[in-house]
Design a protein around this motif. Sequence first.
Motif, mmCIF file in Angstrom:
data_model
loop_
_atom_site.group_PDB
_atom_site.id
_atom_site.type_symbol
_atom_site.label_atom_id
_atom_site.label_comp_id
_atom_site.label_asym_id
_atom_site.label_seq_id
_atom_site.Cartn_x
_atom_site.Cartn_y
_atom_site.Cartn_z
ATOM 1 N N MET A 20 -46.940 -11.377 16.032
ATOM 2 C CA MET A 20 -47.158 -11.239 17.581
ATOM 3 C C MET A 20 -45.250 -10.682 17.133
ATOM 4 N N LYS A 21 -45.672 -9.366 16.567
ATOM 5 C CA LYS A 21 -44.323 -8.781 15.991
ATOM 6 C C LYS A 21 -43.289 -8.774 16.651
ATOM 7 N N LEU A 22 -43.400 -8.387 18.278
ATOM 8 C CA LEU A 22 -41.802 -8.745 18.562
ATOM 9 C C LEU A 22 -40.805 -10.133 18.530
ATOM 10 N N PHE A 23 -41.812 -10.789 18.112
ATOM 11 C CA PHE A 23 -41.304 -12.352 17.575
ATOM 12 C C PHE A 23 -40.958 -12.928 17.013
ATOM 13 N N GLU A 24 -41.404 -11.597 15.622
ATOM 14 C CA GLU A 24 -41.420 -11.888 14.151
ATOM 15 C C GLU A 24 -39.904 -11.811 13.474
ATOM 16 N N PRO A 25 -39.546 -12.681 12.474
ATOM 17 C CA PRO A 25 -38.347 -12.685 11.708
ATOM 18 C C PRO A 25 -37.778 -11.681 10.743
ATOM 19 N N ILE A 26 -36.840 -10.869 10.629
ATOM 20 C CA ILE A 26 -36.736 -9.554 9.567
ATOM 21 C C ILE A 26 -35.629 -10.030 9.216
ATOM 22 N N GLN A 27 -35.539 -9.842 7.593
ATOM 23 C CA GLN A 27 -34.148 -9.942 6.796
ATOM 24 C C GLN A 27 -34.282 -8.315 7.052
ATOM 25 N N LYS B 138 -34.104 -14.220 14.375
ATOM 26 C CA LYS B 138 -34.678 -14.675 14.071
ATOM 27 C C LYS B 138 -36.338 -14.271 15.051
ATOM 28 N N ASN B 139 -35.915 -12.821 15.654
ATOM 29 C CA ASN B 139 -37.288 -11.799 16.328
ATOM 30 C C ASN B 139 -36.363 -10.185 16.059
ATOM 31 N N ARG B 140 -37.320 -8.956 16.662
ATOM 32 C CA ARG B 140 -36.873 -8.671 17.157
ATOM 33 C C ARG B 140 -36.364 -7.661 18.024
ATOM 34 N N ILE B 141 -35.543 -8.530 19.057
ATOM 35 C CA ILE B 141 -35.194 -8.017 20.088
ATOM 36 C C ILE B 141 -33.498 -7.573 19.710
ATOM 37 N N VAL B 142 -33.081 -7.422 20.467
ATOM 38 C CA VAL B 142 -31.364 -6.737 20.060
ATOM 39 C C VAL B 142 -31.618 -6.194 21.560
ATOM 40 N N MET B 143 -30.309 -6.773 22.173
ATOM 41 C CA MET B 143 -29.319 -6.468 23.296
ATOM 42 C C MET B 143 -28.551 -5.166 23.105
ATOM 43 N N ALA B 144 -28.775 -3.953 23.361
ATOM 44 C CA ALA B 144 -28.174 -3.132 23.020
ATOM 45 C C ALA B 144 -26.823 -2.660 23.602
ATOM 46 N N PRO B 145 -25.785 -2.634 22.685
ATOM 47 C CA PRO B 145 -24.313 -2.378 22.642
ATOM 48 C C PRO B 145 -24.252 -1.075 24.545
ATOM 49 N N MET B 146 -23.844 -1.919 25.259
ATOM 50 C CA MET B 146 -23.777 -2.094 26.803
ATOM 51 C C MET B 146 -21.499 -2.139 27.684
ATOM 52 N N CYS B 147 -21.284 -1.063 27.522
ATOM 53 C CA CYS B 147 -19.731 -0.893 28.423
ATOM 54 C C CYS B 147 -20.331 -1.373 29.963
ATOM 55 N N MET B 148 -19.144 -2.507 30.255
ATOM 56 C CA MET B 148 -19.075 -3.356 31.243
ATOM 57 C C MET B 148 -18.332 -2.700 32.102
ATOM 58 N N TYR B 149 -17.119 -1.472 31.721
ATOM 59 C CA TYR B 149 -16.203 -1.207 32.126
ATOM 60 C C TYR B 149 -15.658 -1.935 33.257
ATOM 61 N N SER B 150 -15.461 -3.840 33.076
ATOM 62 C CA SER B 150 -14.941 -4.837 33.642
ATOM 63 C C SER B 150 -13.609 -5.818 32.741
ATOM 64 N N VAL B 151 -12.750 -4.919 31.974
ATOM 65 C CA VAL B 151 -11.528 -5.667 31.528
ATOM 66 C C VAL B 151 -10.385 -5.123 32.564
#
Length: 342
Positions: free
Chosen positions: A1-8, A15-28
Amino acid sequence: MKLFEPIQLGKLKLKNRIVMAPMCMYSVVKRDGELTPFHNVHYASRAIGGVGLIFFEATAVSEEGRITDQDLGLWNNDQMLKIKSLANTIHNLGSQVGIQLSHAGRKAEDARNLAAPSAIAYNDSYQTPLELSSKGIEKVIADFKASAQRAADAGMDVIQIHAAHGYLINQFLSPLTNLREDQYGSQSLENRFRLLKEIILEVQKVFKGSIWVRFSATDYDEESTTIKEFDQMNQWLKNLSVDVVDVSTGGLLPKRPTRIYPGYQAQYAEHFKINSSLKISTVGKLGDPNLANYILETEQADLIALGRPLLRNPNWPMMAARELGYTEFESYNPSYGRGFNE
Ligand SMILES: Cc1cc2nc3c(=O)[nH]c(=O)nc-3n(C[C@H](O)[C@H](O)[C@H](O)COP(=O)(O)O)c2cc1C
């Protein structure tokens, strides 16, 4: 299952293909650019949830480069030390960590003096920026380099240079916002690309991890940067040893796509993937695990970046594994297993 395949990716292995996109939290809240307890829990939770690579939100390379005064910054060592501590936590939770380095240019909402390639306001509710002098451009490049040095000191695996969404670098790339007549403009693509190139070259002197660039592949205006020009820039990025281009759209002008549907930006990712030898990350309404996995299986992109789906559910990877029937998924924390099994 590609989503969970590691990538170099160069020296970086995810370890997998899932990335958390940058998201401003405006909380400083203290407006000092430093991570808060909120950020520590927010990002670490996504590591516990099993995200392969976690990007910290747009982090300003200088005080005046913030989108708002509640943004993160990386222009001093106190900021760096807090980032280092959180990076260490995320590594201990089994994920890799990246930071998006950014300068807002004419879209700095709270800055007193806005800087941009040319003195053109974003819209009526924004101040008209001052055209950056050549000294001003030198400072921007030096600020990116100094922040990259701190990112290296903090143990970051990836720097993503924010060249999308109408912020400073995007403003340099577009002929609509860059009317300069020097070597950073003159309506030639090579000149409009020069700021990004010089930033990458300086960043590489101090940061040995993986370097990514985020582009807006269209500004939703036919007079702006063309897809063919992006093909050329992708070639230049490949020559500069950039590992990944993350393909978003919009933000340069107050214009929106006419239709926003699941995977609406994947067509641009696929174009970049076919026409370049870079690794490509796609983003935008990809919260349906079947769609996310299909995009990878059909080689429209190499990585799936998720923004809002991970705000809604920090355990999205586990939920996706269950929905896709992928039984080998290991979260950091096996204690959560019972939450995903009957
Ligand atoms: C709250 C919020 C903050 C965002 N901040 C950033 C940012 O700091 N840098 C950036 O490049 N994109 C930012 N984005 C855009 C996301 O990275 C992403 O491209 C967009 O939300 C589309 O993906 P999604 O449908 O998975 O949310 C932000 C989006 C949201 C919802």
